[in-house]
Design a protein around this motif. Structure first.
Motif, PDB file in Angstrom:
ATOM      1  N   PHE A 189      -0.264  -1.066   0.174  1.00 34.41           N
ATOM      2  CA  PHE A 189      -1.107  -2.057   1.032  1.00 34.41           C
ATOM      3  C   PHE A 189       0.608  -2.293   1.844  1.00 34.41           C
ATOM      4  O   PHE A 189       0.306  -1.979   2.701  1.00 34.41           O
ATOM      5  CB  PHE A 189      -1.828  -3.228   0.299  1.00 34.41           C
ATOM      6  CG  PHE A 189      -2.336  -3.722   1.738  1.00 34.41           C
ATOM      7  CD1 PHE A 189      -3.509  -3.505   2.659  1.00 34.41           C
ATOM      8  CD2 PHE A 189      -1.999  -4.874   2.325  1.00 34.41           C
ATOM      9  CE1 PHE A 189      -4.617  -3.896   2.891  1.00 34.41           C
ATOM     10  CE2 PHE A 189      -2.882  -5.558   2.856  1.00 34.41           C
ATOM     11  CZ  PHE A 189      -3.863  -4.901   3.932  1.00 34.41           C
ATOM     12  N   TYR A 190       1.072  -3.268   1.200  1.00 34.97           N
ATOM     13  CA  TYR A 190       2.831  -3.648   1.789  1.00 34.97           C
ATOM     14  C   TYR A 190       3.915  -2.433   0.920  1.00 34.97           C
ATOM     15  O   TYR A 190       4.780  -3.061   2.166  1.00 34.97           O
ATOM     16  CB  TYR A 190       2.523  -5.367   0.855  1.00 34.97           C
ATOM     17  CG  TYR A 190       3.190  -4.669  -0.813  1.00 34.97           C
ATOM     18  CD1 TYR A 190       4.271  -4.739  -1.247  1.00 34.97           C
ATOM     19  CD2 TYR A 190       2.279  -5.451  -1.195  1.00 34.97           C
ATOM     20  CE1 TYR A 190       4.569  -4.622  -2.654  1.00 34.97           C
ATOM     21  CE2 TYR A 190       2.739  -4.722  -2.612  1.00 34.97           C
ATOM     22  CZ  TYR A 190       3.713  -4.637  -3.207  1.00 34.97           C
ATOM     23  OH  TYR A 190       4.444  -5.433  -4.613  1.00 34.97           O
ATOM     24  N   LYS A 191       3.891  -1.481   0.956  1.00 39.21           N
ATOM     25  CA  LYS A 191       4.789  -1.672   0.352  1.00 39.21           C
ATOM     26  C   LYS A 191       5.419  -0.039   1.517  1.00 39.21           C
ATOM     27  O   LYS A 191       5.895   0.368   1.606  1.00 39.21           O
ATOM     28  CB  LYS A 191       4.768  -0.251  -0.965  1.00 39.21           C
ATOM     29  CG  LYS A 191       5.506  -1.539  -1.861  1.00 39.21           C
ATOM     30  CD  LYS A 191       5.198   0.712  -3.030  1.00 39.21           C
ATOM     31  CE  LYS A 191       6.233  -0.623  -4.057  1.00 39.21           C
ATOM     32  NZ  LYS A 191       6.214  -0.173  -5.417  1.00 39.21           N
ATOM     33  N   ARG A 192       4.055   0.375   2.296  1.00 39.83           N
ATOM     34  CA  ARG A 192       3.845   1.594   3.221  1.00 39.83           C
ATOM     35  C   ARG A 192       3.116   0.902   4.895  1.00 39.83           C
ATOM     36  O   ARG A 192       2.078   0.759   5.302  1.00 39.83           O
ATOM     37  CB  ARG A 192       2.872   2.548   3.127  1.00 39.83           C
ATOM     38  CG  ARG A 192       3.665   2.718   1.788  1.00 39.83           C
ATOM     39  CD  ARG A 192       2.608   4.039   0.752  1.00 39.83           C
ATOM     40  NE  ARG A 192       2.290   5.708   2.360  1.00 39.83           N
ATOM     41  CZ  ARG A 192       1.414   6.454   2.174  1.00 39.83           C
ATOM     42  NH1 ARG A 192       0.569   6.501   1.331  1.00 39.83           N
ATOM     43  NH2 ARG A 192       1.085   7.269   2.772  1.00 39.83           N
ATOM     44  N   PRO A 193       3.765   0.134   4.941  1.00 43.27           N
ATOM     45  CA  PRO A 193       3.535  -1.526   6.210  1.00 43.27           C
ATOM     46  C   PRO A 193       3.019   0.052   7.249  1.00 43.27           C
ATOM     47  O   PRO A 193       2.006  -0.880   7.581  1.00 43.27           O
ATOM     48  CB  PRO A 193       4.546  -2.208   6.496  1.00 43.27           C
ATOM     49  CG  PRO A 193       5.931  -0.832   6.261  1.00 43.27           C
ATOM     50  CD  PRO A 193       4.800  -0.281   4.882  1.00 43.27           C
ATOM     51  N   ASN A 194       3.589   0.711   7.662  1.00 41.13           N
ATOM     52  CA  ASN A 194       2.891   1.513   8.586  1.00 41.13           C
ATOM     53  C   ASN A 194       1.530   2.285   8.653  1.00 41.13           C
ATOM     54  O   ASN A 194       0.658   2.327   9.349  1.00 41.13           O
ATOM     55  CB  ASN A 194       3.965   2.933   8.712  1.00 41.13           C
ATOM     56  CG  ASN A 194       5.538   2.047  10.028  1.00 41.13           C
ATOM     57  OD1 ASN A 194       5.574   0.805  10.379  1.00 41.13           O
ATOM     58  ND2 ASN A 194       6.155   3.128   9.737  1.00 41.13           N
ATOM     59  N   THR A 195       1.298   2.573   7.476  1.00 40.58           N
ATOM     60  CA  THR A 195      -0.141   3.164   7.514  1.00 40.58           C
ATOM     61  C   THR A 195      -0.800   1.914   7.137  1.00 40.58           C
ATOM     62  O   THR A 195      -2.492   2.300   7.320  1.00 40.58           O
ATOM     63  CB  THR A 195       0.337   4.464   5.887  1.00 40.58           C
ATOM     64  OG1 THR A 195       1.436   4.719   5.606  1.00 40.58           O
ATOM     65  CG2 THR A 195      -0.713   4.553   5.286  1.00 40.58           C
ATOM     66  N   THR A 196      -0.601   1.277   6.722  1.00 40.78           N
ATOM     67  CA  THR A 196      -1.791   0.007   6.613  1.00 40.78           C
ATOM     68  C   THR A 196      -1.739  -0.130   7.769  1.00 40.78           C
ATOM     69  O   THR A 196      -3.111  -0.760   8.241  1.00 40.78           O
ATOM     70  CB  THR A 196      -1.205  -0.844   5.570  1.00 40.78           C
ATOM     71  OG1 THR A 196      -0.770  -0.620   4.114  1.00 40.78           O
ATOM     72  CG2 THR A 196      -1.763  -1.965   5.423  1.00 40.78           C
ATOM     73  N   PHE A 197      -0.980   0.027   8.683  1.00 38.88           N
ATOM     74  CA  PHE A 197      -1.305  -0.983   9.684  1.00 38.88           C
ATOM     75  C   PHE A 197      -1.727  -0.068  10.522  1.00 38.88           C
ATOM     76  O   PHE A 197      -3.293   0.196  11.546  1.00 38.88           O
ATOM     77  CB  PHE A 197       0.033  -0.457  10.549  1.00 38.88           C
ATOM     78  CG  PHE A 197       0.160  -1.097  12.099  1.00 38.88           C
ATOM     79  CD1 PHE A 197      -0.508  -2.347  12.984  1.00 38.88           C
ATOM     80  CD2 PHE A 197       0.754  -0.008  13.474  1.00 38.88           C
ATOM     81  CE1 PHE A 197      -0.365  -3.037  14.117  1.00 38.88           C
ATOM     82  CE2 PHE A 197       0.219  -0.466  14.224  1.00 38.88           C
ATOM     83  CZ  PHE A 197      -0.170  -2.174  14.501  1.00 38.88           C
ATOM     84  N   LEU A 198      -2.234   1.253  10.605  1.00 37.91           N
ATOM     85  CA  LEU A 198      -2.636   2.111  10.553  1.00 37.91           C
ATOM     86  C   LEU A 198      -4.353   2.381  10.548  1.00 37.91           C
ATOM     87  O   LEU A 198      -4.691   2.684  11.769  1.00 37.91           O
ATOM     88  CB  LEU A 198      -1.712   3.873  10.636  1.00 37.91           C
ATOM     89  CG  LEU A 198      -2.543   4.657  11.562  1.00 37.91           C
ATOM     90  CD1 LEU A 198      -2.839   5.206  12.579  1.00 37.91           C
ATOM     91  CD2 LEU A 198      -2.590   6.662  10.764  1.00 37.91           C
ATOM     92  N   ASN A 199      -4.327   2.647   9.383  1.00 40.02           N
ATOM     93  CA  ASN A 199      -4.755   1.988   9.286  1.00 40.02           C
ATOM     94  C   ASN A 199      -6.607   1.463   8.800  1.00 40.02           C
ATOM     95  O   ASN A 199      -7.003   0.861   9.021  1.00 40.02           O
ATOM     96  CB  ASN A 199      -5.684   2.346   6.739  1.00 40.02           C
ATOM     97  CG  ASN A 199      -5.286   3.310   6.419  1.00 40.02           C
ATOM     98  OD1 ASN A 199      -5.087   4.252   7.153  1.00 40.02           O
ATOM     99  ND2 ASN A 199      -4.427   3.313   5.579  1.00 40.02           N
TER     100      ASN A 199
END
Length: 164
Positions: free
Chosen positions: A134-144
């Motif tokens: 969730f926090y290690k991949r901020p761009n993915t979380t942001f998109l999700n």
């Protein structure tokens, strides 16, 4: 669904800048403080959200199909791996196998997954709201957060609880 989830897609777009900044700060701090909050917020989100009402992930993004996923799904479908790949998958720019089209070809009109019991690991782990991804991949979380109401919910609740 509750106030936070009313018109969540519009709110996710409206909060893009602040959410992106929050996730970047969270990554810089290596998620400090989130480990204890994420599992509870994940459970809270899914007590309010039924994936079958949405299926936004299956309608818009593709999981990666790793070799074990391909073996398991092709066996389940009674297809040779090469036939399964030719029929359903493409290689993306990162060299990962992904479905050829959106929505996912295994998604039914009732939002049920035809291969749920043998679904790829990415599907099993999505939306990563209870893990350090969730926090290690901020761009993915942001998109999700613009695709999945649970991600949006967890992100908003986390922002409320943490001051960064």
């Amino acid at each position: 669904m509750g106030d936070i989830l009313d018109q969540w897609q519009r709110k996710a777009k409206d909060h893009q800048k602040v959410n992106k900044q929050f996730l970047q700060k969270l990554q810089t701090k290596k998620g400090k403080g989130t480990e204890r909050l994420l599992p509870r917020l994940h459970d809270e989100a899914f007590s309010k959200i039924d994936c079958l009402d949405c299926a936004g992930c299956c309608k818009t993004i593709s999981p990666r199909f790793k070799t074990p996923d391909i073996k398991r799904v092709s066996k389940h479908l009674g297809l040779k791996e090469s036939v399964f790949i030719d029929a359903y998958l493409n290689l993306d720019s990162d060299g990962d196998y992904v479905v050829k089209s959106s929505p996912c070809p295994f998604l039914g009109s009732d939002n049920y997954c035809a291969i749920y019991e043998v679904r790829p690991g990415d599907c099993r782990n999505y939306p990563y709201t209870d893990s350090d991804q969730f926090y290690k991949r901020p761009n993915t979380t942001f998109l999700n957060s613009t695709i999945c109401p649970a991600v949006y919910y967890v992100l908003e609740k986390l922002r409320e609880k943490m001051s960064l």
